[in-house]
Design a protein around this motif. Structure first.
Motif, PDB file in Angstrom:
ATOM      1  N   UNK A   1      -4.421  18.350 -25.687  1.00  0.00           N
ATOM      2  CA  UNK A   1      -4.410  16.943 -25.271  1.00  0.00           C
ATOM      3  C   UNK A   1      -3.755  16.793 -23.891  1.00  0.00           C
ATOM      4  N   UNK A   2      -2.638  17.475 -23.695  1.00  0.00           N
ATOM      5  CA  UNK A   2      -1.961  17.424 -22.403  1.00  0.00           C
ATOM      6  C   UNK A   2      -2.840  18.001 -21.293  1.00  0.00           C
ATOM      7  N   UNK A   3      -3.590  19.036 -21.634  1.00  0.00           N
ATOM      8  CA  UNK A   3      -4.487  19.632 -20.642  1.00  0.00           C
ATOM      9  C   UNK A   3      -5.588  18.646 -20.247  1.00  0.00           C
ATOM     10  N   UNK A   4      -6.160  17.943 -21.238  1.00  0.00           N
ATOM     11  CA  UNK A   4      -7.198  16.958 -20.922  1.00  0.00           C
ATOM     12  C   UNK A   4      -6.635  15.818 -20.069  1.00  0.00           C
ATOM     13  N   UNK A   5      -5.428  15.386 -20.377  1.00  0.00           N
ATOM     14  CA  UNK A   5      -4.799  14.338 -19.560  1.00  0.00           C
ATOM     15  C   UNK A   5      -4.588  14.847 -18.138  1.00  0.00           C
ATOM     16  N   UNK A   6      -4.201  16.124 -18.007  1.00  0.00           N
ATOM     17  CA  UNK A   6      -3.935  16.685 -16.694  1.00  0.00           C
ATOM     18  C   UNK A   6      -5.195  16.750 -15.835  1.00  0.00           C
ATOM     19  N   UNK A   7      -6.300  17.248 -16.385  1.00  0.00           N
ATOM     20  CA  UNK A   7      -7.513  17.383 -15.581  1.00  0.00           C
ATOM     21  C   UNK A   7      -8.188  16.036 -15.337  1.00  0.00           C
ATOM     22  N   UNK A   8      -7.832  15.019 -16.142  1.00  0.00           N
ATOM     23  CA  UNK A   8      -8.399  13.680 -15.952  1.00  0.00           C
ATOM     24  C   UNK A   8      -7.492  12.797 -15.098  1.00  0.00           C
ATOM     25  N   UNK A   9      -6.521  13.395 -14.436  1.00  0.00           N
ATOM     26  CA  UNK A   9      -5.511  12.599 -13.724  1.00  0.00           C
ATOM     27  C   UNK A   9      -6.131  11.748 -12.613  1.00  0.00           C
ATOM     28  N   UNK A  10      -7.123  12.267 -11.912  1.00  0.00           N
ATOM     29  CA  UNK A  10      -7.743  11.480 -10.845  1.00  0.00           C
ATOM     30  C   UNK A  10      -8.427  10.237 -11.406  1.00  0.00           C
ATOM     31  N   UNK A  11      -9.182  10.448 -12.488  1.00  0.00           N
ATOM     32  CA  UNK A  11      -9.871   9.310 -13.102  1.00  0.00           C
ATOM     33  C   UNK A  11      -8.870   8.298 -13.659  1.00  0.00           C
TER      34      UNK A  11
ATOM     35  N   UNK B   1       0.827  -1.209   0.000  1.00  0.00           N
ATOM     36  CA  UNK B   1       0.000   0.000   0.000  1.00  0.00           C
ATOM     37  C   UNK B   1       0.860   1.257   0.000  1.00  0.00           C
ATOM     38  N   UNK B   2       1.942   1.240   0.787  1.00  0.00           N
ATOM     39  CA  UNK B   2       2.801   2.422   0.852  1.00  0.00           C
ATOM     40  C   UNK B   2       3.419   2.721  -0.509  1.00  0.00           C
ATOM     41  N   UNK B   3       3.897   1.683  -1.182  1.00  0.00           N
ATOM     42  CA  UNK B   3       4.508   1.889  -2.501  1.00  0.00           C
ATOM     43  C   UNK B   3       3.481   2.386  -3.508  1.00  0.00           C
ATOM     44  N   UNK B   4       2.293   1.787  -3.481  1.00  0.00           N
ATOM     45  CA  UNK B   4       1.245   2.211  -4.414  1.00  0.00           C
ATOM     46  C   UNK B   4       0.795   3.629  -4.129  1.00  0.00           C
ATOM     47  N   UNK B   5       0.561   3.941  -2.851  1.00  0.00           N
ATOM     48  CA  UNK B   5       0.073   5.275  -2.496  1.00  0.00           C
ATOM     49  C   UNK B   5       1.054   6.368  -2.851  1.00  0.00           C
ATOM     50  N   UNK B   6       2.315   6.181  -2.503  1.00  0.00           N
ATOM     51  CA  UNK B   6       3.330   7.198  -2.804  1.00  0.00           C
ATOM     52  C   UNK B   6       3.523   7.332  -4.310  1.00  0.00           C
ATOM     53  N   UNK B   7       3.480   6.202  -5.035  1.00  0.00           N
ATOM     54  CA  UNK B   7       3.604   6.259  -6.499  1.00  0.00           C
ATOM     55  C   UNK B   7       2.444   7.029  -7.113  1.00  0.00           C
ATOM     56  N   UNK B   8       1.243   6.800  -6.595  1.00  0.00           N
ATOM     57  CA  UNK B   8       0.072   7.513  -7.124  1.00  0.00           C
ATOM     58  C   UNK B   8       0.186   9.015  -6.884  1.00  0.00           C
ATOM     59  N   UNK B   9       0.672   9.410  -5.703  1.00  0.00           N
ATOM     60  CA  UNK B   9       0.838  10.835  -5.424  1.00  0.00           C
ATOM     61  C   UNK B   9       1.837  11.451  -6.397  1.00  0.00           C
ATOM     62  N   UNK B  10       2.945  10.759  -6.631  1.00  0.00           N
ATOM     63  CA  UNK B  10       3.951  11.273  -7.569  1.00  0.00           C
ATOM     64  C   UNK B  10       3.372  11.406  -8.974  1.00  0.00           C
ATOM     65  N   UNK B  11       2.613  10.405  -9.409  1.00  0.00           N
ATOM     66  CA  UNK B  11       1.999  10.451 -10.738  1.00  0.00           C
ATOM     67  C   UNK B  11       0.999  11.604 -10.828  1.00  0.00           C
ATOM     68  N   UNK B  12       0.189  11.774  -9.792  1.00  0.00           N
ATOM     69  CA  UNK B  12      -0.804  12.845  -9.796  1.00  0.00           C
ATOM     70  C   UNK B  12      -0.139  14.219  -9.869  1.00  0.00           C
ATOM     71  N   UNK B  13       0.926  14.404  -9.125  1.00  0.00           N
ATOM     72  CA  UNK B  13       1.620  15.693  -9.142  1.00  0.00           C
ATOM     73  C   UNK B  13       2.295  15.946 -10.489  1.00  0.00           C
ATOM     74  N   UNK B  14       2.839  14.890 -11.093  1.00  0.00           N
ATOM     75  CA  UNK B  14       3.456  15.050 -12.410  1.00  0.00           C
ATOM     76  C   UNK B  14       2.407  15.353 -13.476  1.00  0.00           C
ATOM     77  N   UNK B  15       1.284  14.644 -13.422  1.00  0.00           N
ATOM     78  CA  UNK B  15       0.220  14.913 -14.389  1.00  0.00           C
ATOM     79  C   UNK B  15      -0.360  16.311 -14.209  1.00  0.00           C
ATOM     80  N   UNK B  16      -0.358  16.799 -12.991  1.00  0.00           N
ATOM     81  CA  UNK B  16      -0.848  18.153 -12.742  1.00  0.00           C
ATOM     82  C   UNK B  16       0.002  19.193 -13.464  1.00  0.00           C
TER      83      UNK B  16
END
Length: 633
Positions: A275-285, A240-255
């Motif tokens: 296209x990059x903007x759509x990927x950015x705002x869809x990062x949570x999904x 869980x720790x590896x997945x959670x921290x990885x997800x946070x890093x991905x979310x911040x990069x996509x932002x």
């Protein structure tokens, strides 16, 4: 000879004799005796006019600058009627794009906020779809999106933790009822008593609470309560720790993708940036979808027990059904009636709707176009959203800045975008419900943390310390109490402290006292810097007495009343008492810039004079000087 009457804007016809003529102040005029009779008076700041033409010009000016006619109350309350008749195909296409984009944003947010509130995933989606649809009919700001938020989730957790879900539904109903009443009785001014520093401290404190509350899910810790440091680190699950921290890093990069700029501005770079903007705002999904897909494939290839992550709860049925809020129900071995529910919710019945209104009005003010916001309509709409949501088993809702920003960037044109958002949420409820159980809790916690961490704003601390110590104290106190005692007590502390500061200011108004000279005659000039209510009467009395003692009752006292908006009974009694004291010492009290209406309210006192112009002031001072000289002789 008979001089012609001048006609000016805003003045009527020639006044009759033996009546006082009001001096015109709106249009300056020039008198030239060498001109023709009709041209002796000319308008300095407007067109020339004389005779019957003056009335015509006056009517034209009134029609040109008259206030627009207010829309019918039905159009103002059912707001869709005011714009649906002019709804175009272009607007429909823009709203479709914005609605789909917002739907991809609100679905993972709703699931995550439901988990934050301690509820199953479907309750967040119930709140998302009904709020979006109701706002289409009654909402006034296209960018506002009603649904679950971190504020409402944390308040729901605060008041409904370890309690039946039926209490959450009743809380949504009661919150909607209070918000509706605030709109009907136009009580939006209550929000004005919550100053900006307190709001920022409350928002930052809530964001910190959300982050701290999600740390355990992010790291896979299953301990209840606040564990010790040893127990905390020993119970971290590596998966869980590896997945959670990885997800946070991905979310911040996509932002950061939405901030990418290209050196060349051409059609290809513009499309790529979109296209990059759509990927950015869809990062949570994207994060929720791919982590859920990964778990689904993992289970299909092995088993549920082999998954190294803590997963969301299984949802048996998620399609919404209309039913009355559970005002009475049985849970376990106890029967809850309405009074029991009220006792369980306590102050949450008031705190939740006030916070929701505060957040919603702030968002509406940020995105309103012409600055003309109907706050009462927004409160009515929010109340209807929560009332309707309670019939669909929803949790309390309000607007969110993140979703509003997405709507704005997506090019939303009207509230109709909420229809498409609601349909996408309903599709998710009908199709994706069986797959909610595959979403790892660590990924949902990462979505929440990445969303609220930017709400923590510590920048005002330094600025407030340098500029305003009172606001600094309010911010720090509210922030600390939010973390230690709960968000509702932190907000209450900030409101109470701000009200105390207001009362202190009303009770201790600033008053300037100086000795001035008018044509070789000295007088004591007293100028309050603000209106004085009955709470500040003693301060003004003290200043008047102190000034007279300082100057040994040798000079008249001139009190500037230009800033006074109203005179209450306490103020009038004080003036009469002070005038009597000054009269005993043969001191004249001159009330400057006081209206005729207020003059009539004051009783006749021998040593009180009134003046509105310097000539009148000079006349009263000379009269007093002459009387003093005669008395000495």
């Amino acid at each position: 000879m008979r001089w012609p009457w001048k006609h000016t804007f805003g003045l009527g016809s020639r006044p009759k004799r033996n009546r006082p003529v009001q001096s015109p102040s709106t249009v300056a005029t020039i008198y030239d005796p060498n001109c023709e009779e009709k041209e002796k008076y000319t308008a300095q700041n407007g067109d020339e006019f004389y005779g019957d033409n003056g009335h015509t010009v006056e009517m034209d000016m009134q029609s040109k600058y008259s206030k627009p006619k207010e829309a019918h109350w039905l159009l103002r309350r059912i707001y869709i009627l005011s714009w649906i008749r002019n709804y175009t195909r272009e607007q429909a296409f823009a709203d479709l794009i914005a609605g789909i984009t917002l739907g991809l944003t609100i679905i993972p947010q709703s699931i995550a906020y439901a988990a934050l509130a301690g509820l199953s995933s479907e309750y967040g989606l119930y709140s998302a779809f009904i709020g979006s649809i109701i706002y289409v009919v009654f909402g006034t700001i296209p960018q506002v999106s009603i649904g679950p938020t971190s504020l409402m989730a944390i308040l729901t957790l605060q008041y409904c933790a370890d309690k039946p879900v039926q209490i959450v539904i009743v809380l949504a109903f009661l919150a909607g009822l209070v918000e509706l009443a605030m709109g009907v009785f136009q009580l939006g001014f209550i929000v004005s008593f919550i100053p900006s520093p307190v709001t920022k401290a409350f928002t930052s404190g809530t964001a910190v609470i959300v982050v701290l509350a999600q740390i355990k899910n992010l790291l896979g810790i299953r301990l209840k309560g606040i564990p010790s440091f040893g127990a905390f680190f020993s119970n971290i699950r590596p998966g869980d720790a590896a997945l959670g921290i990885s997800c946070i890093c991905v979310l911040l990069l996509l932002r950061l993708l939405s901030q990418v700029n290209f050196k060349q501005d051409n059609p290809l770079s513009q499309r790529l940036k979109k296209v990059l903007w759509y990927i950015s705002i869809s990062r949570n999904a994207l994060v929720v979808f791919f982590t859920g897909l990964m778990v689904f494939i993992w289970i299909k290839k092995s088993s549920m027990e082999a998954v190294p992550f803590v997963l969301s709860s299984k949802v048996s049925s998620a399609m919404p059904s209309i039913k009355l809020p559970p005002f009475a129900f049985e849970y376990g071995n106890r029967t809850y009636v309405f009074t029991d529910i009220l006792h369980e919710l306590g102050s949450g019945i008031v705190v939740v709707p006030i916070v929701a209104v505060l957040a919603n009005v702030a968002i509406a003010k940020a995105f309103v176009k012409d600055g003309n916001l109907d706050a009462s309509q927004e409160m009515l709409t929010l109340g209807l959203c929560n009332l309707a949501g309670s019939f669909f088993s929803a949790m309390p809702t309000c607007g969110a800045f993140t979703r509003s920003a997405v709507s704005q960037a997506s090019g939303v044109r009207t509230p109709m975008a909420g229809i498409y958002t609601g349909l996408i949420v309903l599709s998710a409820l009908s199709i994706l419900t069986p797959y909610f159980q595959y979403i790892p809790k660590a990924s949902l916690s990462a979505v929440l943390i990445a969303a609220v961490v930017f709400m923590i704003d510590l920048a005002p601390v330094k600025e407030l310390w340098q500029n305003n110590k009172k606001d600094f104290f309010s911010w720090v106190g509210s922030f600390i109490i939010c973390l230690v005692c709960g968000v509702e007590l932190g907000l209450l502390f900030g409101i109470v402290v701000s009200m105390v500061f207001i009362l202190l200011r009303l009770g201790n108004p600033k008053i300037e006292v100086s000795l001035k000279q008018q044509e070789a005659i000295y007088y004591v000039h007293i100028v309050p810097h603000s209106d004085i209510y009955y709470t500040g009467v003693d301060t003004l009395r003290t200043e008047l007495r102190s000034a007279c003692r300082l100057y040994r009752n040798d000079f008249p006292v001139v009190l500037d009343c230009g800033r006074f908006m109203q005179f209450d009974a306490t103020f009038i009694e004080m003036l009469c008492a002070v005038a009597k004291e000054l009269g005993e010492n043969n001191v004249l009290l001159i009330l400057q810039n006081i209206s005729l209406k207020v003059q009539q309210m004051l009783p006749a006192v021998e040593n009180i004079r009134f003046c509105n112009e310097d000539t009148q002031l000079c006349s009263h001072l000379q009269e007093k000087e002459t009387a003093s000289v005669e008395a000495k002789v």
